[in-house]
Design a protein around this motif. Structure first.
Motif, PDB file in Angstrom:
ATOM      1  N   THR A   7      14.381  10.751   0.047  1.00  0.00           N
ATOM      2  CA  THR A   7      14.374  10.795  -1.412  1.00  0.00           C
ATOM      3  C   THR A   7      14.987  12.082  -1.930  1.00  0.00           C
ATOM      4  O   THR A   7      15.835  12.071  -2.830  1.00  0.00           O
ATOM      5  N   VAL A   8      14.577  13.213  -1.371  1.00  0.00           N
ATOM      6  CA  VAL A   8      15.112  14.498  -1.817  1.00  0.00           C
ATOM      7  C   VAL A   8      16.624  14.564  -1.590  1.00  0.00           C
ATOM      8  O   VAL A   8      17.389  14.978  -2.476  1.00  0.00           O
ATOM      9  N   LEU A   9      17.066  14.145  -0.424  1.00  0.00           N
ATOM     10  CA  LEU A   9      18.500  14.190  -0.123  1.00  0.00           C
ATOM     11  C   LEU A   9      19.286  13.231  -1.021  1.00  0.00           C
ATOM     12  O   LEU A   9      20.422  13.536  -1.423  1.00  0.00           O
ATOM     13  N   ALA A  10      18.693  12.086  -1.341  1.00  0.00           N
ATOM     14  CA  ALA A  10      19.371  11.129  -2.217  1.00  0.00           C
ATOM     15  C   ALA A  10      19.546  11.700  -3.617  1.00  0.00           C
ATOM     16  O   ALA A  10      20.590  11.498  -4.260  1.00  0.00           O
ATOM     17  N   VAL A  11      18.559  12.409  -4.106  1.00  0.00           N
ATOM     18  CA  VAL A  11      18.665  13.027  -5.427  1.00  0.00           C
ATOM     19  C   VAL A  11      19.732  14.117  -5.416  1.00  0.00           C
ATOM     20  O   VAL A  11      20.539  14.232  -6.349  1.00  0.00           O
ATOM     21  N   ILE A  12      19.769  14.924  -4.366  1.00  0.00           N
ATOM     22  CA  ILE A  12      20.787  15.974  -4.257  1.00  0.00           C
ATOM     23  C   ILE A  12      22.189  15.365  -4.271  1.00  0.00           C
ATOM     24  O   ILE A  12      23.081  15.827  -4.991  1.00  0.00           O
TER      25      ILE A  12
ATOM     26  N   GLY B 289       5.221  19.392  -1.774  1.00  0.00           N
ATOM     27  CA  GLY B 289       6.615  19.770  -1.984  1.00  0.00           C
ATOM     28  C   GLY B 289       7.009  20.975  -1.156  1.00  0.00           C
ATOM     29  O   GLY B 289       8.144  21.091  -0.705  1.00  0.00           O
ATOM     30  N   GLY B 290       6.056  21.892  -0.947  1.00  0.00           N
ATOM     31  CA  GLY B 290       6.311  23.035  -0.072  1.00  0.00           C
ATOM     32  C   GLY B 290       6.384  22.624   1.382  1.00  0.00           C
ATOM     33  O   GLY B 290       7.192  23.146   2.154  1.00  0.00           O
ATOM     34  N   ARG B 291       5.535  21.669   1.753  1.00  0.00           N
ATOM     35  CA  ARG B 291       5.555  21.159   3.131  1.00  0.00           C
ATOM     36  C   ARG B 291       6.900  20.504   3.438  1.00  0.00           C
ATOM     37  O   ARG B 291       7.500  20.764   4.488  1.00  0.00           O
ATOM     38  N   ILE B 292       7.378  19.659   2.517  1.00  0.00           N
ATOM     39  CA  ILE B 292       8.645  18.972   2.785  1.00  0.00           C
ATOM     40  C   ILE B 292       9.814  19.946   2.689  1.00  0.00           C
ATOM     41  O   ILE B 292      10.844  19.747   3.358  1.00  0.00           O
ATOM     42  N   ALA B 293       9.667  21.016   1.914  1.00  0.00           N
ATOM     43  CA  ALA B 293      10.720  22.039   1.874  1.00  0.00           C
ATOM     44  C   ALA B 293      10.905  22.647   3.256  1.00  0.00           C
ATOM     45  O   ALA B 293      12.039  22.866   3.709  1.00  0.00           O
TER      46      ALA B 293
ATOM     47  N   LEU C 296      -1.620  12.226  -0.169  1.00  0.00           N
ATOM     48  CA  LEU C 296      -2.476  12.997   0.731  1.00  0.00           C
ATOM     49  C   LEU C 296      -2.448  12.434   2.149  1.00  0.00           C
ATOM     50  O   LEU C 296      -2.722  13.160   3.107  1.00  0.00           O
ATOM     51  N   SER C 297      -2.115  11.163   2.293  1.00  0.00           N
ATOM     52  CA  SER C 297      -1.941  10.610   3.633  1.00  0.00           C
ATOM     53  C   SER C 297      -0.830  11.362   4.358  1.00  0.00           C
ATOM     54  O   SER C 297      -0.970  11.741   5.526  1.00  0.00           O
ATOM     55  N   PHE C 298       0.285  11.588   3.644  1.00  0.00           N
ATOM     56  CA  PHE C 298       1.369  12.391   4.220  1.00  0.00           C
ATOM     57  C   PHE C 298       0.898  13.815   4.500  1.00  0.00           C
ATOM     58  O   PHE C 298       1.116  14.368   5.583  1.00  0.00           O
ATOM     59  N   TYR C 299       0.226  14.405   3.521  1.00  0.00           N
ATOM     60  CA  TYR C 299      -0.124  15.821   3.600  1.00  0.00           C
ATOM     61  C   TYR C 299      -1.153  16.126   4.683  1.00  0.00           C
ATOM     62  O   TYR C 299      -1.109  17.180   5.320  1.00  0.00           O
ATOM     63  N   THR C 300      -2.077  15.207   4.920  1.00  0.00           N
ATOM     64  CA  THR C 300      -3.198  15.495   5.822  1.00  0.00           C
ATOM     65  C   THR C 300      -3.088  14.836   7.191  1.00  0.00           C
ATOM     66  O   THR C 300      -3.930  15.084   8.061  1.00  0.00           O
ATOM     67  N   ARG C 301      -2.049  14.010   7.406  1.00  0.00           N
ATOM     68  CA  ARG C 301      -1.981  13.276   8.667  1.00  0.00           C
ATOM     69  C   ARG C 301      -0.707  13.507   9.465  1.00  0.00           C
ATOM     70  O   ARG C 301      -0.659  13.152  10.646  1.00  0.00           O
ATOM     71  N   ASP C 302       0.333  14.041   8.838  1.00  0.00           N
ATOM     72  CA  ASP C 302       1.600  14.253   9.550  1.00  0.00           C
ATOM     73  C   ASP C 302       1.701  15.712   9.975  1.00  0.00           C
ATOM     74  O   ASP C 302       1.898  16.600   9.153  1.00  0.00           O
ATOM     75  N   ASP C 303       1.569  15.949  11.282  1.00  0.00           N
ATOM     76  CA  ASP C 303       1.626  17.318  11.806  1.00  0.00           C
ATOM     77  C   ASP C 303       2.946  17.626  12.495  1.00  0.00           C
ATOM     78  O   ASP C 303       3.058  18.580  13.261  1.00  0.00           O
TER      79      ASP C 303
ATOM     80  N   GLU D  84       0.858  -1.170   0.000  1.00  0.00           N
ATOM     81  CA  GLU D  84       0.000   0.000   0.000  1.00  0.00           C
ATOM     82  C   GLU D  84       0.898   1.223   0.000  1.00  0.00           C
ATOM     83  O   GLU D  84       1.749   1.369   0.880  1.00  0.00           O
ATOM     84  N   TYR D  85       0.716   2.079  -0.976  1.00  0.00           N
ATOM     85  CA  TYR D  85       1.559   3.270  -1.057  1.00  0.00           C
ATOM     86  C   TYR D  85       1.050   4.329  -0.095  1.00  0.00           C
ATOM     87  O   TYR D  85      -0.071   4.841  -0.240  1.00  0.00           O
ATOM     88  N   LEU D  86       1.869   4.660   0.892  1.00  0.00           N
ATOM     89  CA  LEU D  86       1.587   5.745   1.824  1.00  0.00           C
ATOM     90  C   LEU D  86       2.885   6.513   2.048  1.00  0.00           C
ATOM     91  O   LEU D  86       3.805   6.013   2.704  1.00  0.00           O
ATOM     92  N   LEU D  87       2.965   7.695   1.507  1.00  0.00           N
ATOM     93  CA  LEU D  87       4.176   8.508   1.640  1.00  0.00           C
ATOM     94  C   LEU D  87       4.354   8.960   3.081  1.00  0.00           C
ATOM     95  O   LEU D  87       3.394   9.352   3.741  1.00  0.00           O
ATOM     96  N   THR D  88       5.597   8.916   3.560  1.00  0.00           N
ATOM     97  CA  THR D  88       5.911   9.392   4.908  1.00  0.00           C
ATOM     98  C   THR D  88       6.920  10.533   4.825  1.00  0.00           C
ATOM     99  O   THR D  88       7.652  10.682   3.830  1.00  0.00           O
ATOM    100  N   THR D  89       6.981  11.332   5.883  1.00  0.00           N
ATOM    101  CA  THR D  89       7.946  12.420   5.940  1.00  0.00           C
ATOM    102  C   THR D  89       9.366  11.892   5.821  1.00  0.00           C
ATOM    103  O   THR D  89      10.200  12.455   5.099  1.00  0.00           O
TER     104      THR D  89
END
Length: 285
Positions: free
Chosen positions: A93-98, A114-118, A197-204, A82-87
């Motif tokens: 992922t972002v750091l690995a790409v950098i 993307g703004g939230r993770i920024a 949206l699981s990441f966006y709406t559930r991780d505070d 089940e795909y559920l993105l986490t912080t």
């Protein structure tokens, strides 16, 4: 006939102990700017800016598809997951790409999730960046909708997602770009929009970290559309106030997907944000 300057390639990195083949596009030269797409979308959201010669003359714009998105395939065995993105996975992922692209303290420009993770990266790994442009970003937005509607056997998840997206696009957006934006979400893989949206709406977790952001070393500038229902100008302003030294601009005729829905309207705000990053860097030096 014309050939666009955007170049697409693949990068293989290790994320959560397993290889990930990441698709990325780039255009321009100079200061690197890493651009993050919204939930359920991909790098195509940034194509207008990447084709803008006046932007890419002094900036190397790089955008990549998160795993499960666009041309970045899901991991092996995804059919049993089940795909559920986490912080944590997002940051990794972002750091690995950098690291994989050997980027030296890029500017990070992210929209929506993307703004939230920024902002998370500004709090936890600010030293790896030279500035943050957080677009349609806030500390936390609980869902005012049922995210399960975007992955049900009796509904088309892509079209359901596009319906939510449409409500967040400004009425000033050109009709063609509204539909181009909606098409990206209609093409989203099954369950991907829901998982984002699981990441966006559930991780505070960002709320307690905003005070850790040191804008004297890595400036933070928020951009928010006046017609954004999901991250309202009030939400973005509340977030900016919690970050000492952060700045904010309200984009009068834009919504939640400004670089895609109304690129001409977004361009001056983005250019001004890049200039703000440059001035801050010069002042620090």
């Amino acid at each position: 006939m014309s050939v666009e300057p955007i170049i697409g390639r693949y990068l293989t990195v290790t994320i959560q102990g397993a290889p990930r083949r990441i698709y990325f596009e780039e255009a321009g030269q100079g200061r690197p700017v890493l651009c993050l797409h919204t939930a359920g979308a991909d790098t195509r959201q940034w194509r207008h800016l990447m084709n803008d010669a006046s932007v890419t003359e002094n900036h190397r714009l790089i955008a990549f598809d998160m795993p499960w998105h666009g041309k970045s395939l899901p991991p092996e065995g995804f059919e049993t997951q089940e795909y559920l993105l986490t912080t944590e996975a997002y940051i990794e992922t972002v750091l690995a790409v950098i690291d994989g692209l050997d980027l030296d303290r890029p500017i990070l420009a992210g929209c929506s999730m993307g703004g939230r993770i920024a902002l998370q990266l500004a709090a936890l790994h600010g030293h790896k960046f030279s500035g943050f442009i957080a677009i349609e970003a806030s500390d936390f937005q609980p869902a005012w909708y049922d995210i399960d509607w975007f992955h049900r056997p009796d509904a088309h998840g892509g079209e359901m997602g596009a319906a939510l997206v449409s409500a967040n696009i400004s009425p000033y957006a050109p009709k063609s770009e509204r539909w181009n934006t909606l098409w990206m979400f209609m093409q989203s893989g099954p369950g991907v929009f829901r998982g984002d949206l699981s990441f966006y709406t559930r991780d505070d977790s960002l709320i307690g970290r905003l005070g850790q952001i040191n804008t004297s070393k890595t400036p933070v500038h928020l951009l928010v559309g006046a017609y954004d229902l999901t991250c309202t100008p009030e939400d973005a302003a509340r977030t900016a106030r919690a970050i000492p030294g952060a700045t904010i601009a309200v984009m009068d005729e834009l919504g939640h997907f400004p670089m895609s829905e109304h690129p001409e309207g977004f361009r001056p705000f983005f250019v001004a944000a890049l200039e703000k990053m440059t001035r801050s860097r010069a002042a620090a030096a």
